[in-house]
Design a protein around this motif. Sequence first.
Motif, short mmCIF file in Angstrom:
data_model
loop_
_atom_site.label_atom_id
_atom_site.label_comp_id
_atom_site.label_asym_id
_atom_site.label_seq_id
_atom_site.Cartn_x
_atom_site.Cartn_y
_atom_site.Cartn_z
N VAL A 8 15.23 1.95 1.87
CA VAL A 8 15.99 2.05 0.62
C VAL A 8 15.38 1.16 -0.45
N LEU A 9 15.00 -0.06 -0.09
CA LEU A 9 14.39 -0.96 -1.05
C LEU A 9 13.05 -0.42 -1.55
N ILE A 10 12.26 0.14 -0.64
CA ILE A 10 10.96 0.68 -1.04
C ILE A 10 11.15 1.87 -1.99
N GLY A 11 12.11 2.75 -1.66
CA GLY A 11 12.37 3.88 -2.54
C GLY A 11 12.86 3.45 -3.90
N ALA A 12 13.76 2.48 -3.96
CA ALA A 12 14.27 2.00 -5.25
C ALA A 12 13.15 1.37 -6.08
N PHE A 13 12.30 0.59 -5.41
CA PHE A 13 11.17 -0.02 -6.14
C PHE A 13 10.22 1.05 -6.68
N THR A 14 9.96 2.09 -5.89
CA THR A 14 9.07 3.17 -6.35
C THR A 14 9.66 3.88 -7.56
N LEU A 15 10.96 4.19 -7.52
CA LEU A 15 11.60 4.84 -8.65
C LEU A 15 11.58 3.95 -9.89
N ALA A 16 11.76 2.66 -9.69
CA ALA A 16 11.73 1.74 -10.84
C ALA A 16 10.35 1.71 -11.47
N VAL A 17 9.32 1.70 -10.64
CA VAL A 17 7.95 1.69 -11.18
C VAL A 17 7.67 2.97 -11.95
N ILE A 18 8.10 4.12 -11.40
CA ILE A 18 7.88 5.39 -12.10
C ILE A 18 8.62 5.42 -13.43
N ALA A 19 9.86 4.95 -13.45
CA ALA A 19 10.63 4.93 -14.70
C ALA A 19 9.98 4.01 -15.72
N ALA A 20 9.49 2.85 -15.27
CA ALA A 20 8.84 1.93 -16.19
C ALA A 20 7.57 2.55 -16.78
N ALA A 21 6.79 3.22 -15.93
CA ALA A 21 5.56 3.86 -16.43
C ALA A 21 5.89 4.95 -17.44
N PHE A 22 6.92 5.73 -17.13
CA PHE A 22 7.32 6.81 -18.05
C PHE A 22 7.79 6.22 -19.39
N GLY A 23 8.59 5.15 -19.35
CA GLY A 23 9.04 4.51 -20.58
C GLY A 23 7.89 3.93 -21.38
N PHE A 24 6.90 3.37 -20.69
CA PHE A 24 5.74 2.81 -21.40
C PHE A 24 4.95 3.90 -22.11
N VAL A 25 4.79 5.07 -21.42
CA VAL A 25 4.08 6.18 -22.06
C VAL A 25 4.81 6.64 -23.30
N LEU A 26 6.13 6.79 -23.22
CA LEU A 26 6.91 7.21 -24.40
C LEU A 26 6.81 6.19 -25.52
#
Length: 295
Positions: A8-26
């Motif tokens: 669960v922790l690994i999945g949450a961390f992965t989703l957080a990294v993806i969201a951060a990358a997407f926000g940075f691109v925007l």
Amino acid sequence: METRANFVLIGAFTLAVIAAAFGFVLWFQSLHTTKARSPIRVVFEGPATGLRNGGSVNFNGIRVGEVISVKLDNPRRVIALAMVENKAPIRKDTLVGLEFQGLTGVAAISLKGGEEAAPPVPLDEDGIPVLTADPSALQDVTEAIRATLQNVNRIVSDNQDSVKNSLRNLETFTGALARNSEKIDNVMLKVDGVMGKADSLMLGLDSIAGGKNGGELAAMVKAIKDLAEDFDKRSGLLMADGRRTLGDISRAVNNLDRNPTRLLFGAGNSAPAEAAPPPAAPRPPAAGPGPRRQQ
């Protein structure tokens, strides 16, 4: 349980990294867009027919920006705010007008010409560059629209008879369709029947050529293949037997040629020995002078 928590922790961390990358691109894209474009204000001394938010800003026919707001400054003046690319060579003497894509298309701000050595666009009180549309250009656009409408009206007027005939033919055609609706329905039913038969035929072909176990065609091909293999085996055996028979016949002919008497007396008996010729009978002695008969 502990392993599941790690997942669960690994999945949450992965989703957080993806969201951060997407926000940075925007954010980077919006920052780049903000830096690449600058606002410009266009003043129309008269009506700006067809101009609305989202309209294009074209420089010599090439899109360089977009209208973000249109408002009335007074009953006779319209002010449009647009975002235009910084690379667009807009100068103080650039001509401003309106252009339309088609007869009923949305209006776009048209920017044309200007000397390369001309001074930049003057700034308004709030620091935004301001250009004033050429009233003659707006008048030209209005006149062009009116001329186009007049041409359309003239074409329709000159071809009233043709238009009426076309409408009359269309009415006749629709009336014929209405009168023959039952026949058309029957034709369509027949077409549906033909299509149903075609579907059945295709299903039959599919059952022959396909299916879960390969279809009947695959079974027929397998049966033919098995028959061919069986025939090949049997023909091989027959050829072997034929070769043995021919060998036996060949040996028999050779034996008969060497000893033909075996055909008459068999393989265990030999021909009787030829009888010796009988001894010659003794020859009588030759007649000599015997005693003379007395007289």
